[in-house]
Design a protein around this motif. Structure first.
Motif, PDB file in Angstrom:
ATOM      1  N   GLU A   1       0.672  -1.083  -0.091  1.00  0.00           N
ATOM      2  CA  GLU A   1      -0.121  -0.165  -0.073  1.00  0.00           C
ATOM      3  C   GLU A   1       0.886   1.333   0.086  1.00  0.00           C
ATOM      4  O   GLU A   1       0.752   2.213  -0.552  1.00  0.00           O
ATOM      5  CB  GLU A   1      -0.857   0.184   1.118  1.00  0.00           C
ATOM      6  CG  GLU A   1      -1.860   1.054   1.384  1.00  0.00           C
ATOM      7  CD  GLU A   1      -2.962   1.331   0.192  1.00  0.00           C
ATOM      8  OE1 GLU A   1      -3.774   2.207   0.005  1.00  0.00           O
ATOM      9  OE2 GLU A   1      -3.068   0.612  -0.437  1.00  0.00           O
ATOM     10  N   ALA A   2       1.851   1.279   0.726  1.00  0.00           N
ATOM     11  CA  ALA A   2       2.811   2.150   0.878  1.00  0.00           C
ATOM     12  C   ALA A   2       3.588   2.718  -0.646  1.00  0.00           C
ATOM     13  O   ALA A   2       3.830   3.672  -0.917  1.00  0.00           O
ATOM     14  CB  ALA A   2       3.749   2.247   2.074  1.00  0.00           C
ATOM     15  N   LEU A   3       3.969   1.526  -1.066  1.00  0.00           N
ATOM     16  CA  LEU A   3       4.647   1.345  -2.339  1.00  0.00           C
ATOM     17  C   LEU A   3       3.855   2.145  -3.483  1.00  0.00           C
ATOM     18  O   LEU A   3       4.107   2.836  -4.116  1.00  0.00           O
ATOM     19  CB  LEU A   3       4.981  -0.064  -2.801  1.00  0.00           C
ATOM     20  CG  LEU A   3       5.555  -0.157  -4.136  1.00  0.00           C
ATOM     21  CD1 LEU A   3       6.837   0.472  -4.269  1.00  0.00           C
ATOM     22  CD2 LEU A   3       5.616  -1.731  -4.493  1.00  0.00           C
ATOM     23  N   ARG A   4       2.436   1.582  -3.358  1.00  0.00           N
ATOM     24  CA  ARG A   4       1.525   2.056  -4.471  1.00  0.00           C
ATOM     25  C   ARG A   4       1.240   3.650  -4.404  1.00  0.00           C
ATOM     26  O   ARG A   4       1.026   4.420  -5.283  1.00  0.00           O
ATOM     27  CB  ARG A   4       0.112   1.365  -4.346  1.00  0.00           C
ATOM     28  CG  ARG A   4      -0.962   1.836  -5.306  1.00  0.00           C
ATOM     29  CD  ARG A   4      -2.093   0.756  -5.153  1.00  0.00           C
ATOM     30  NE  ARG A   4      -2.931   1.055  -3.944  1.00  0.00           N
ATOM     31  CZ  ARG A   4      -3.655   2.052  -3.730  1.00  0.00           C
ATOM     32  NH1 ARG A   4      -3.919   3.015  -4.697  1.00  0.00           N
ATOM     33  NH2 ARG A   4      -4.121   2.372  -2.555  1.00  0.00           N
ATOM     34  N   THR A   5       0.866   4.140  -2.913  1.00  0.00           N
ATOM     35  CA  THR A   5       0.357   5.356  -2.631  1.00  0.00           C
ATOM     36  C   THR A   5       1.446   6.518  -2.477  1.00  0.00           C
ATOM     37  O   THR A   5       1.447   7.814  -2.866  1.00  0.00           O
ATOM     38  CB  THR A   5      -0.586   5.385  -1.433  1.00  0.00           C
ATOM     39  OG1 THR A   5       0.213   5.044  -0.519  1.00  0.00           O
ATOM     40  CG2 THR A   5      -1.765   4.453  -1.689  1.00  0.00           C
TER      41      THR A   5
END
Length: 296
Positions: free
Chosen positions: A86-90
């Protein structure tokens, strides 16, 4: 015959040198269980006989490699620790895309990739962001010291249990096709992932810096000197404005390791920072020069 104390002490030192794995003193039973298949494959009577055969051979033989592979933990899952992806994506990807707009190139390294679920999860994250069908050049380097694990990872085939661990029905439908013996990833996700053998205990030399390094759930098995030495090598591989992510249970790098901590969502990501002393010696746990073709 049960594993003798002297044989276990030899195994602990041998495995530490091969893979950095620290075998605790009370793991005799676990070691015997994990070596049972190797005992059968070598057609020896028991673990004691296996150790005798190992001691009679040079350390660079295939049997020693198989020893380290048998004792390694290759347990993993797709999108393990969902907050990381999620951190990678956002956050991480948008920041990198803004900074790499001129070269339109992304390089990601998944170290200790086991059976490939992590690099393929990264590839699916990039596919969902549209980066695998646009004008960006994406390279995901996936390395592991286990050639057996790499062989299986490169096939990109998984059984029903594996594809139900971490994958949503939508992602499974979008990126996998069902075959007689399980599920296989499609070409779009497999194409940017390059699998290559690399032992983190070796003194590997940097190529072009990478933007993101996944080094998760591997250092938890190492002692402090090994962690320090590997982090020094990993830092040389990372772009000056890149990101390193570790496993949730792993000790954070110290300031003198050359990283600063950034909290993104629920996960810690580490950015390169000036080393306290760029010339300070680091204890070297390597076994010499890297094997041909083993440098990422």
């Amino acid at each position: 015959m049960p594993l003798l104390h002297d044989d276990f002490a030899w195994l602990r030192q041998r495995v530490l040198r091969l893979s950095g794995l620290v075998l605790e003193h009370d793991t005799h039973a676990l070691v015997e269980t994990r070596l049972a298949s190797l005992v059968r494959e070598e057609h020896v009577a028991d673990v004691t006989a296996l150790v005798a055969r190992l001691r009679a051979q040079p350390e660079n033989t295939l049997l020693h490699q198989r020893l380290a592979e048998a004792l390694a933990n290759h347990e993993t899952a797709f999108f393990r620790d969902a907050s990381v992806f999620e951190a990678l994506r956002t956050t991480v990807l948008p920041a990198l895309l803004a900074r790499r707009g001129r070269t339109r190139t992304l390089r990601i390294w998944c170290a200790a990739c086991a059976y490939g679920q992590e690099p393929y999860s990264v590839a699916m994250t990039l596919a969902e962001a549209g980066l695998l069908i646009t004008g960006w050049t994406v390279r995901i380097l996936a390395t592991d010291f286990s050639t057996r694990a790499l062989g299986r990872a490169s096939e990109a085939r998984y059984d029903a249990r594996e594809v139900h661990r971490g994958l949503t029905p939508l992602l499974r439908q979008r990126y996998f096709r069902q075959e007689r013996d399980g599920w296989r990833l499609n070409e779009q996700v497999r194409k940017p992932v390059e699998f290559r053998p690399l032992n983190l205990m070796d003194d590997f030399h940097p190529e072009t810096p990478v933007d993101v390094i996944f080094l998760r759930n591997v250092m938890i098995y190492w002692d402090a000197p090994t962690r320090r030495a590997v982090l020094a090598r990993v830092r040389r591989m990372l772009h000056f404005d890149g990101y390193l992510v570790l496993g949730a249970a792993e000790a954070a790098p110290l300031a003198e390791d050359g990283f600063s901590r950034n909290l993104i969502g629920q996960t810690s990501w580490y950015r390169p920072s000036p080393l306290a002393s760029a010339t300070a010696p680091v204890e070297d746990t390597s076994r010499g020069h890297p094997r041909p073709g083993a440098t990422p």
